[in-house]
Structure formats: structure tokens, C-alpha cells
Design a protein around this motif. Structure first.
Motif, PDB file in Angstrom:
ATOM      1  N   MET A   1       0.858  -1.163   0.000  1.00  0.00           N
ATOM      2  CA  MET A   1       0.000   0.000   0.000  1.00  0.00           C
ATOM      3  C   MET A   1       0.902   1.223   0.000  1.00  0.00           C
ATOM      4  SD  MET A   1      -2.835   1.181   2.840  1.00  0.00           S
ATOM      5  CE  MET A   1      -3.511  -0.443   2.867  1.00  0.00           C
ATOM      6  N   ASP A   2       0.736   2.054  -1.006  1.00  0.00           N
ATOM      7  CA  ASP A   2       1.563   3.251  -1.090  1.00  0.00           C
ATOM      8  C   ASP A   2       0.939   4.413  -0.319  1.00  0.00           C
ATOM      9  OD1 ASP A   2       3.692   2.207  -2.726  1.00  0.00           O
ATOM     10  OD2 ASP A   2       2.201   2.075  -4.311  1.00  0.00           O
ATOM     11  N   PHE A   3      -0.372   4.583  -0.465  1.00  0.00           N
ATOM     12  CA  PHE A   3      -1.065   5.658   0.256  1.00  0.00           C
ATOM     13  C   PHE A   3      -2.449   5.178   0.659  1.00  0.00           C
ATOM     14  CE2 PHE A   3       1.744   7.718  -2.808  1.00  0.00           C
ATOM     15  CZ  PHE A   3       2.470   8.552  -1.982  1.00  0.00           C
ATOM     16  N   LEU A   4      -2.872   5.580   1.846  1.00  0.00           N
ATOM     17  CA  LEU A   4      -4.220   5.295   2.315  1.00  0.00           C
ATOM     18  C   LEU A   4      -4.849   6.600   2.761  1.00  0.00           C
ATOM     19  CD1 LEU A   4      -6.598   3.534   3.318  1.00  0.00           C
ATOM     20  CD2 LEU A   4      -5.327   3.228   5.452  1.00  0.00           C
ATOM     21  N   LEU A   5      -5.955   6.949   2.131  1.00  0.00           N
ATOM     22  CA  LEU A   5      -6.741   8.110   2.548  1.00  0.00           C
ATOM     23  C   LEU A   5      -7.892   7.555   3.387  1.00  0.00           C
ATOM     24  CD1 LEU A   5      -6.800   9.937  -0.904  1.00  0.00           C
ATOM     25  CD2 LEU A   5      -5.252  10.346   1.015  1.00  0.00           C
ATOM     26  N   LYS A   6      -7.689   7.527   4.708  1.00  0.00           N
ATOM     27  CA  LYS A   6      -8.622   6.853   5.610  1.00  0.00           C
ATOM     28  C   LYS A   6     -10.038   7.401   5.534  1.00  0.00           C
ATOM     29  CE  LYS A   6      -5.316   5.343   9.065  1.00  0.00           C
ATOM     30  NZ  LYS A   6      -4.903   5.429  10.456  1.00  0.00           N
ATOM     31  N   ASN A   7     -10.183   8.708   5.635  1.00  0.00           N
ATOM     32  CA  ASN A   7     -11.526   9.291   5.654  1.00  0.00           C
ATOM     33  C   ASN A   7     -12.300   9.010   4.370  1.00  0.00           C
ATOM     34  OD1 ASN A   7     -11.039  10.316   8.194  1.00  0.00           O
ATOM     35  ND2 ASN A   7     -10.457  12.340   7.457  1.00  0.00           N
ATOM     36  N   GLU A   8     -11.581   8.920   3.251  1.00  0.00           N
ATOM     37  CA  GLU A   8     -12.212   8.671   1.965  1.00  0.00           C
ATOM     38  C   GLU A   8     -12.276   7.191   1.612  1.00  0.00           C
ATOM     39  OE1 GLU A   8      -9.718  10.778   2.541  1.00  0.00           O
ATOM     40  OE2 GLU A   8     -10.660  12.726   2.236  1.00  0.00           O
ATOM     41  N   SER A   9     -11.592   6.347   2.378  1.00  0.00           N
ATOM     42  CA  SER A   9     -11.500   4.896   2.129  1.00  0.00           C
ATOM     43  C   SER A   9     -10.909   4.598   0.752  1.00  0.00           C
ATOM     44  CB  SER A   9     -12.868   4.230   2.269  1.00  0.00           C
ATOM     45  OG  SER A   9     -13.352   4.386   3.577  1.00  0.00           O
ATOM     46  N   ILE A  10      -9.851   5.348   0.406  1.00  0.00           N
ATOM     47  CA  ILE A  10      -9.181   5.178  -0.883  1.00  0.00           C
ATOM     48  C   ILE A  10      -7.751   4.701  -0.644  1.00  0.00           C
ATOM     49  CG2 ILE A  10      -8.321   6.359  -2.951  1.00  0.00           C
ATOM     50  CD1 ILE A  10     -10.647   8.333  -2.641  1.00  0.00           C
ATOM     51  N   VAL A  11      -7.367   3.656  -1.364  1.00  0.00           N
ATOM     52  CA  VAL A  11      -5.992   3.173  -1.364  1.00  0.00           C
ATOM     53  C   VAL A  11      -5.400   3.511  -2.725  1.00  0.00           C
ATOM     54  CG1 VAL A  11      -4.505   1.133  -1.335  1.00  0.00           C
ATOM     55  CG2 VAL A  11      -6.383   1.316   0.298  1.00  0.00           C
ATOM     56  N   LEU A  12      -4.190   4.050  -2.713  1.00  0.00           N
ATOM     57  CA  LEU A  12      -3.484   4.375  -3.943  1.00  0.00           C
ATOM     58  C   LEU A  12      -2.265   3.466  -4.055  1.00  0.00           C
ATOM     59  CD1 LEU A  12      -3.077   6.194  -6.422  1.00  0.00           C
ATOM     60  CD2 LEU A  12      -1.803   7.741  -4.946  1.00  0.00           C
ATOM     61  N   GLU A  13      -2.204   2.724  -5.136  1.00  0.00           N
ATOM     62  CA  GLU A  13      -1.078   1.835  -5.425  1.00  0.00           C
ATOM     63  C   GLU A  13      -0.348   2.420  -6.629  1.00  0.00           C
ATOM     64  OE1 GLU A  13       1.420  -1.253  -4.791  1.00  0.00           O
ATOM     65  OE2 GLU A  13      -0.349  -0.889  -3.557  1.00  0.00           O
ATOM     66  N   VAL A  14       0.965   2.617  -6.511  1.00  0.00           N
ATOM     67  CA  VAL A  14       1.762   3.248  -7.563  1.00  0.00           C
ATOM     68  C   VAL A  14       2.794   2.247  -8.081  1.00  0.00           C
ATOM     69  CG1 VAL A  14       3.307   5.163  -8.110  1.00  0.00           C
ATOM     70  CG2 VAL A  14       1.449   5.505  -6.477  1.00  0.00           C
ATOM     71  N   LYS A  15       2.895   2.150  -9.399  1.00  0.00           N
ATOM     72  CA  LYS A  15       3.866   1.271 -10.055  1.00  0.00           C
ATOM     73  C   LYS A  15       4.620   2.077 -11.106  1.00  0.00           C
ATOM     74  CE  LYS A  15       1.998  -2.649  -8.402  1.00  0.00           C
ATOM     75  NZ  LYS A  15       2.655  -3.396  -7.371  1.00  0.00           N
ATOM     76  N   LYS A  16       5.841   1.619 -11.434  1.00  0.00           N
ATOM     77  CA  LYS A  16       6.623   2.219 -12.505  1.00  0.00           C
ATOM     78  C   LYS A  16       7.234   1.090 -13.322  1.00  0.00           C
ATOM     79  CE  LYS A  16      10.508   5.289 -13.531  1.00  0.00           C
ATOM     80  NZ  LYS A  16      11.358   4.349 -14.259  1.00  0.00           N
ATOM     81  N   THR A  17       7.054   1.167 -14.636  1.00  0.00           N
ATOM     82  CA  THR A  17       7.655   0.150 -15.491  1.00  0.00           C
ATOM     83  C   THR A  17       9.164   0.342 -15.550  1.00  0.00           C
ATOM     84  OG1 THR A  17       7.356   1.505 -17.467  1.00  0.00           O
ATOM     85  CG2 THR A  17       5.599  -0.069 -16.942  1.00  0.00           C
ATOM     86  N   ARG A  18       9.845  -0.745 -15.895  1.00  0.00           N
ATOM     87  CA  ARG A  18      11.301  -0.745 -16.047  1.00  0.00           C
ATOM     88  C   ARG A  18      11.655  -2.025 -16.791  1.00  0.00           C
ATOM     89  NH1 ARG A  18      10.210  -2.127 -10.712  1.00  0.00           N
ATOM     90  NH2 ARG A  18      11.050  -4.128 -10.065  1.00  0.00           N
ATOM     91  N   PRO A  19      12.915  -2.213 -17.174  1.00  0.00           N
ATOM     92  CA  PRO A  19      13.267  -3.472 -17.832  1.00  0.00           C
ATOM     93  C   PRO A  19      12.862  -4.662 -16.955  1.00  0.00           C
ATOM     94  CG  PRO A  19      15.071  -1.914 -18.019  1.00  0.00           C
ATOM     95  CD  PRO A  19      14.063  -1.296 -17.087  1.00  0.00           C
ATOM     96  N   GLY A  20      12.163  -5.596 -17.559  1.00  0.00           N
ATOM     97  CA  GLY A  20      11.691  -6.766 -16.816  1.00  0.00           C
ATOM     98  C   GLY A  20      10.359  -6.554 -16.118  1.00  0.00           C
TER      99      GLY A  20
END
Length: 84
Positions: A1-20
């Protein structure tokens, strides 16, 4: 879990592509993440942000639509963004 906005019940998951770590690998990781957050009591919306500066994902809109869903009490939104 990258970020959790508790009051809004939103989880933000962040990814970045790279070789492989291209379309298939990012898709597989997000499928695992979606399954993990389905049972999280604070997650009503999962937002997956994928930064793809080298355009390794050949069909970004397809990846977004494949993973987009409203399942039970949780909705999933996926955004693939390139450098441009």
C-alpha cells in the motif's frame, strides 16, 4: 500500500515500469494487489497509477479496461500514464 486516505476509504497503489517489468508483470502485480485489498476494511476504492515513461506497456488502455471493476464493496480504477 503506497497511500491510504482513511476518511475517503481510498488506497493508492503506484507502479513504474522498467526493464523486466512490462505489461504482463505489471498486470500480474495489480491482480495480486486487487485481491489483497478486497478484504481491507478501509478500502472502498483502489486507484492504481502506473507510470510508464518508456512506453513498455503496448496497450495501456487495454490494461486499464481489463483491471477496471466494481466488485462487491470495492471499485478499482487503473491509470497508465506515459512521459508525454
Amino acid at each position: 500500500m503506497d497511500f491510504l486516505l482513511k476518511n475517503e476509504s481510498i488506497v493508492l497503489e503506484v507502479k513504474k515500469t522498467r526493464p523486466g517489468l512490462g505489461s504482463k508483470e505489471i498486470g500480474d502485480e495489480l491482480i495480486v494487489d486487487i485481491a489483497r485489498y478486497e478484504g481491507h476494511p478501509r478500502c472502498k476504492t483502489l486507484v492504481c497509477f502506473v507510470y510508464d515513461p518508456d512506453e513498455r506497456i503496448t496497450n495501456p488502455r487495454g490494461l486499464e479496461s481489463d483491471l477496471l471493476r466494481n466488485k462487491g464493496d470495492m471499485s478499482v480504477k487503473v491509470f497508465v500514464v506515459t512521459r508525454g
